[in-house]
Scaffold this motif. Structure first.
Motif, PDB file in Angstrom:
ATOM      1  N   UNK A   1     -32.124 -19.330 -10.137  1.00  0.00           N
ATOM      2  CA  UNK A   1     -33.264 -20.025 -10.741  1.00  0.00           C
ATOM      3  C   UNK A   1     -34.266 -20.423  -9.656  1.00  0.00           C
ATOM      4  N   UNK A   2     -33.761 -20.948  -8.545  1.00  0.00           N
ATOM      5  CA  UNK A   2     -34.643 -21.347  -7.457  1.00  0.00           C
ATOM      6  C   UNK A   2     -35.361 -20.131  -6.862  1.00  0.00           C
ATOM      7  N   UNK A   3     -34.642 -19.037  -6.683  1.00  0.00           N
ATOM      8  CA  UNK A   3     -35.263 -17.809  -6.171  1.00  0.00           C
ATOM      9  C   UNK A   3     -36.352 -17.314  -7.113  1.00  0.00           C
ATOM     10  N   UNK A   4     -36.083 -17.362  -8.394  1.00  0.00           N
ATOM     11  CA  UNK A   4     -37.066 -16.927  -9.397  1.00  0.00           C
ATOM     12  C   UNK A   4     -38.330 -17.791  -9.318  1.00  0.00           C
ATOM     13  N   UNK A   5     -38.154 -19.097  -9.159  1.00  0.00           N
ATOM     14  CA  UNK A   5     -39.310 -19.998  -9.057  1.00  0.00           C
ATOM     15  C   UNK A   5     -40.155 -19.667  -7.830  1.00  0.00           C
ATOM     16  N   UNK A   6     -39.490 -19.378  -6.720  1.00  0.00           N
ATOM     17  CA  UNK A   6     -40.210 -19.021  -5.499  1.00  0.00           C
ATOM     18  C   UNK A   6     -40.998 -17.734  -5.705  1.00  0.00           C
ATOM     19  N   UNK A   7     -40.382 -16.746  -6.347  1.00  0.00           N
ATOM     20  CA  UNK A   7     -41.069 -15.481  -6.608  1.00  0.00           C
ATOM     21  C   UNK A   7     -42.261 -15.673  -7.530  1.00  0.00           C
TER      22      UNK A   7
ATOM     23  N   UNK B   1     -51.424  -1.239  -2.755  1.00  0.00           N
ATOM     24  CA  UNK B   1     -50.792  -1.627  -1.500  1.00  0.00           C
ATOM     25  C   UNK B   1     -49.964  -0.458  -0.983  1.00  0.00           C
ATOM     26  N   UNK B   2     -49.927  -0.319   0.333  1.00  0.00           N
ATOM     27  CA  UNK B   2     -49.107   0.732   0.926  1.00  0.00           C
ATOM     28  C   UNK B   2     -47.634   0.336   0.815  1.00  0.00           C
ATOM     29  N   UNK B   3     -46.777   1.318   0.963  1.00  0.00           N
ATOM     30  CA  UNK B   3     -45.340   1.056   0.895  1.00  0.00           C
ATOM     31  C   UNK B   3     -44.923   0.065   1.977  1.00  0.00           C
ATOM     32  N   UNK B   4     -45.497   0.181   3.152  1.00  0.00           N
ATOM     33  CA  UNK B   4     -45.149  -0.736   4.240  1.00  0.00           C
ATOM     34  C   UNK B   4     -45.600  -2.165   3.926  1.00  0.00           C
ATOM     35  N   UNK B   5     -46.757  -2.326   3.278  1.00  0.00           N
ATOM     36  CA  UNK B   5     -47.216  -3.662   2.889  1.00  0.00           C
ATOM     37  C   UNK B   5     -46.284  -4.279   1.842  1.00  0.00           C
ATOM     38  N   UNK B   6     -45.855  -3.466   0.904  1.00  0.00           N
ATOM     39  CA  UNK B   6     -44.940  -3.942  -0.134  1.00  0.00           C
ATOM     40  C   UNK B   6     -43.602  -4.330   0.493  1.00  0.00           C
ATOM     41  N   UNK B   7     -43.086  -3.480   1.380  1.00  0.00           N
ATOM     42  CA  UNK B   7     -41.813  -3.789   2.040  1.00  0.00           C
ATOM     43  C   UNK B   7     -41.916  -5.069   2.857  1.00  0.00           C
ATOM     44  N   UNK B   8     -43.020  -5.239   3.543  1.00  0.00           N
ATOM     45  CA  UNK B   8     -43.222  -6.456   4.338  1.00  0.00           C
ATOM     46  C   UNK B   8     -43.251  -7.694   3.433  1.00  0.00           C
ATOM     47  N   UNK B   9     -43.960  -7.593   2.330  1.00  0.00           N
ATOM     48  CA  UNK B   9     -44.052  -8.719   1.393  1.00  0.00           C
ATOM     49  C   UNK B   9     -42.692  -9.044   0.794  1.00  0.00           C
TER      50      UNK B   9
ATOM     51  N   UNK C   1     -39.733  -8.441   2.118  1.00  0.00           N
ATOM     52  CA  UNK C   1     -38.910  -9.023   3.180  1.00  0.00           C
ATOM     53  C   UNK C   1     -39.266 -10.488   3.380  1.00  0.00           C
ATOM     54  N   UNK C   2     -40.561 -10.777   3.392  1.00  0.00           N
ATOM     55  CA  UNK C   2     -41.016 -12.159   3.554  1.00  0.00           C
ATOM     56  C   UNK C   2     -40.547 -13.032   2.393  1.00  0.00           C
ATOM     57  N   UNK C   3     -40.670 -12.517   1.183  1.00  0.00           N
ATOM     58  CA  UNK C   3     -40.215 -13.267   0.012  1.00  0.00           C
ATOM     59  C   UNK C   3     -38.721 -13.530   0.070  1.00  0.00           C
ATOM     60  N   UNK C   4     -37.956 -12.521   0.463  1.00  0.00           N
ATOM     61  CA  UNK C   4     -36.510 -12.698   0.548  1.00  0.00           C
ATOM     62  C   UNK C   4     -36.169 -13.774   1.574  1.00  0.00           C
ATOM     63  N   UNK C   5     -36.848 -13.752   2.720  1.00  0.00           N
ATOM     64  CA  UNK C   5     -36.582 -14.769   3.752  1.00  0.00           C
ATOM     65  C   UNK C   5     -36.924 -16.161   3.250  1.00  0.00           C
TER      66      UNK C   5
END
Length: 87
Positions: free
Chosen positions: A69-75, A3-11, A13-17
């Protein structure tokens, strides 16, 4: 597959949101304040945060632990989804 750096950054950011949206207002505030995520430098202590919420530092620790814990489950769910879609 690479994956490109921009794809990783986008992913990321999406996960954090997604993770951020899954937390309650209080959980978000505690995580942000404790880890200094607002760009305000160093994070606050659990005691400082607890004073602001009118709870003990132990209660802040419990709320933070549940939020993480909830964040970890989402990831983990997203990681599993990515593995299914790419594999």
């Amino acid at each position: 597959m690479r994956y490109s750096e921009s794809e990783v950054n986008h992913a990321l950011t999406r996960l954090f949101r997604w993770g951020y949206a899954a937390l309650t207002h209080r959980e978000r505030a505690i995580v942000v304040r404790h880890f200094g995520l607002k760009g305000e430098g160093q994070g606050e202590t659990l005691a400082q945060i607890g004073k602001g919420f009118g709870v003990t530092k132990e209660r802040v620790r419990q709320i933070e632990r549940n939020a993480i814990k909830r964040l970890r489950e989402i990831l983990l769910e997203e990681q599993s989804s990515l593995a299914t879609n790419t594999g």
